[in-house]
Design a protein around this motif. Structure first.
Motif, short mmCIF file in Angstrom:
data_model
loop_
_atom_site.label_atom_id
_atom_site.label_comp_id
_atom_site.label_asym_id
_atom_site.label_seq_id
_atom_site.Cartn_x
_atom_site.Cartn_y
_atom_site.Cartn_z
N LEU A 88 -3.20 -8.32 8.31
CA LEU A 88 -2.58 -8.01 7.03
C LEU A 88 -1.55 -6.90 7.19
N HIS A 89 -0.51 -6.95 6.40
CA HIS A 89 0.52 -5.90 6.44
C HIS A 89 0.81 -5.49 5.01
N GLY A 90 -0.07 -4.68 4.47
CA GLY A 90 0.06 -4.23 3.09
C GLY A 90 -0.97 -3.16 2.80
N ALA A 91 -1.02 -2.71 1.56
CA ALA A 91 -1.97 -1.68 1.15
C ALA A 91 -2.46 -1.98 -0.26
N LYS A 92 -3.75 -1.80 -0.47
CA LYS A 92 -4.35 -1.95 -1.79
C LYS A 92 -4.06 -3.31 -2.42
N GLY A 93 -4.01 -4.33 -1.57
CA GLY A 93 -3.84 -5.68 -2.06
C GLY A 93 -2.40 -6.13 -2.24
N LEU A 94 -1.43 -5.27 -1.95
CA LEU A 94 -0.02 -5.63 -2.13
C LEU A 94 0.70 -5.57 -0.78
N GLU A 95 1.40 -6.65 -0.44
CA GLU A 95 2.11 -6.71 0.82
C GLU A 95 3.28 -5.73 0.86
N PHE A 96 3.56 -5.21 2.06
CA PHE A 96 4.69 -4.31 2.25
C PHE A 96 6.01 -5.06 2.15
N ALA A 97 7.04 -4.35 1.70
CA ALA A 97 8.40 -4.81 1.85
C ALA A 97 8.86 -4.47 3.28
N ALA A 98 10.12 -4.68 3.58
CA ALA A 98 10.60 -4.55 4.96
C ALA A 98 10.95 -3.12 5.34
N HIS A 99 10.05 -2.19 5.05
CA HIS A 99 10.25 -0.79 5.43
C HIS A 99 9.00 -0.36 6.18
N SER A 100 9.11 -0.21 7.49
CA SER A 100 7.94 -0.12 8.35
C SER A 100 7.20 1.21 8.22
N PRO A 101 5.90 1.17 7.85
CA PRO A 101 5.11 2.39 7.86
C PRO A 101 4.72 2.81 9.27
N ARG A 102 5.04 1.99 10.26
CA ARG A 102 4.87 2.43 11.64
C ARG A 102 6.09 3.23 12.09
N GLY A 103 7.27 2.81 11.68
CA GLY A 103 8.49 3.44 12.16
C GLY A 103 9.02 4.55 11.26
N LEU A 104 8.56 4.60 10.01
CA LEU A 104 9.01 5.62 9.05
C LEU A 104 7.80 6.40 8.55
N LYS A 105 7.69 7.66 8.94
CA LYS A 105 6.52 8.45 8.58
C LYS A 105 6.40 8.64 7.07
N GLY A 106 7.53 8.75 6.39
CA GLY A 106 7.48 8.89 4.94
C GLY A 106 6.87 7.67 4.28
N MET A 107 7.10 6.51 4.86
CA MET A 107 6.52 5.29 4.30
C MET A 107 5.05 5.18 4.67
N SER A 108 4.63 5.79 5.77
CA SER A 108 3.20 5.80 6.12
C SER A 108 2.40 6.45 5.00
N ILE A 109 2.70 7.70 4.69
CA ILE A 109 1.95 8.41 3.65
C ILE A 109 2.31 7.88 2.27
N GLY A 110 3.56 7.41 2.11
CA GLY A 110 3.98 6.88 0.83
C GLY A 110 3.25 5.62 0.44
N TYR A 111 3.18 4.66 1.36
CA TYR A 111 2.45 3.42 1.09
C TYR A 111 0.96 3.72 0.86
N ALA A 112 0.40 4.62 1.66
CA ALA A 112 -1.04 4.91 1.56
C ALA A 112 -1.40 5.49 0.20
N THR A 113 -0.51 6.27 -0.39
CA THR A 113 -0.82 6.96 -1.65
C THR A 113 -0.17 6.30 -2.85
N SER A 114 0.49 5.18 -2.65
CA SER A 114 1.13 4.50 -3.77
C SER A 114 0.11 4.11 -4.82
N THR A 115 0.48 4.25 -6.07
CA THR A 115 -0.45 3.90 -7.15
C THR A 115 -0.55 2.40 -7.36
N ARG A 116 0.35 1.63 -6.75
CA ARG A 116 0.31 0.17 -6.92
C ARG A 116 0.23 -0.57 -5.59
#
Length: 226
Positions: A35-63
């Motif tokens: 799976l490539h998503g968080a909390k039941g919602l798939e990621f868009a094309a912004h890699s949480p592996r390559g962008l640290k801001g998206m790592s913590i951002g995706y993890a704490t997203s309210t949706r």
């Protein structure tokens, strides 16, 4: 395949429910590792592996895996370094920016391309001109902060927001990018845990990710939760 999904025909019937539902339905217990998503919602094309801001951002997203909570634009523009230092605060303030923009019903391209990629005086001036208020730029950012804390408080009350939920999928946590400009990058569990500690402290949340009574009172949200 798109038509089969729309009409729920054949394999499209499963695809219409999304990848998380498919993984849960498959007998192979390893399906969730892909799976490539968080909390039941798939990621868009912004890699949480390559962008640290998206790592913590995706993890704490309210949706869930939404790039419309934490934005990658500043990272692509080189305006935020690819390091964990200061990244938790960067993600939180980006979430204030997007919550404000949602409240103004702004397209991200319009706001970021014309008004600015962070809350600034232009947002302040526009809101004051439209409402007759006398807000400072800090007041305007606090509107976004209040919205995000309200969303989090609602999710906490519903039992869907805590440290365990603020996580990333297996591939992001355990499989480094194999090649290319971001070769070797990912967000191992200990790195995510450290960023969550910093993020919760910046927000004034508990160690488990709950907005504290003091934070809710500061934002005039003390009556939101029971």
């Amino acid at each position: 395949l798109a038509e089969a999904t729309a009409h729920r025909e054949g394999v499209g019937d499963a695809l219409a429910d999304g990848s998380f539902e498919i993984a849960a339905a498959l007998p192979d217990g390893d399906a969730e590792k892909y799976l490539h998503g968080a909390k039941g919602l798939e990621f868009a094309a912004h890699s949480p592996r390559g962008l640290k801001g998206m790592s913590i951002g995706y993890a704490t997203s309210t949706r869930g895996g939404s790039h419309h909570d934490t934005r990658p634009t500043l990272q692509y523009g080189g305006e935020h370094d690819e390091t964990t230092e200061g990244t938790a605060a960067f993600a939180a303030r980006s979430q204030h920016f997007t919550a404000l923009g949602d409240s103004l019903t702004q397209c991200r391209f319009v706001s970021e391309g014309g008004w600015g990629k962070r809350v600034n005086d232009r947002y302040r001036d526009a809101i004051n001109a439209a409402t007759g208020w006398d807000l400072t730029t800090e007041d305007v950012e606090e509107i976004g902060e209040r919205v995000y804390n309200l969303e989090r408080a609602i999710n906490v009350e519903r039992g869907v927001a805590d440290r365990d939920a603020d996580t990333l999928p297996h591939r992001v946590l355990h499989e480094p990018i194999p090649d290319g400009p971001a070769e070797g990058m990912h967000c191992p569990p200990e790195e995510l845990a450290a960023m969550l500690d910093e993020y919760y402290e910046f927000r004034g949340w508990s160690d488990d990710g709950r907005p504290t009574a003091e934070t809710l009172e500061r934002l005039d949200l003390q009556d939101v939760v029971g």
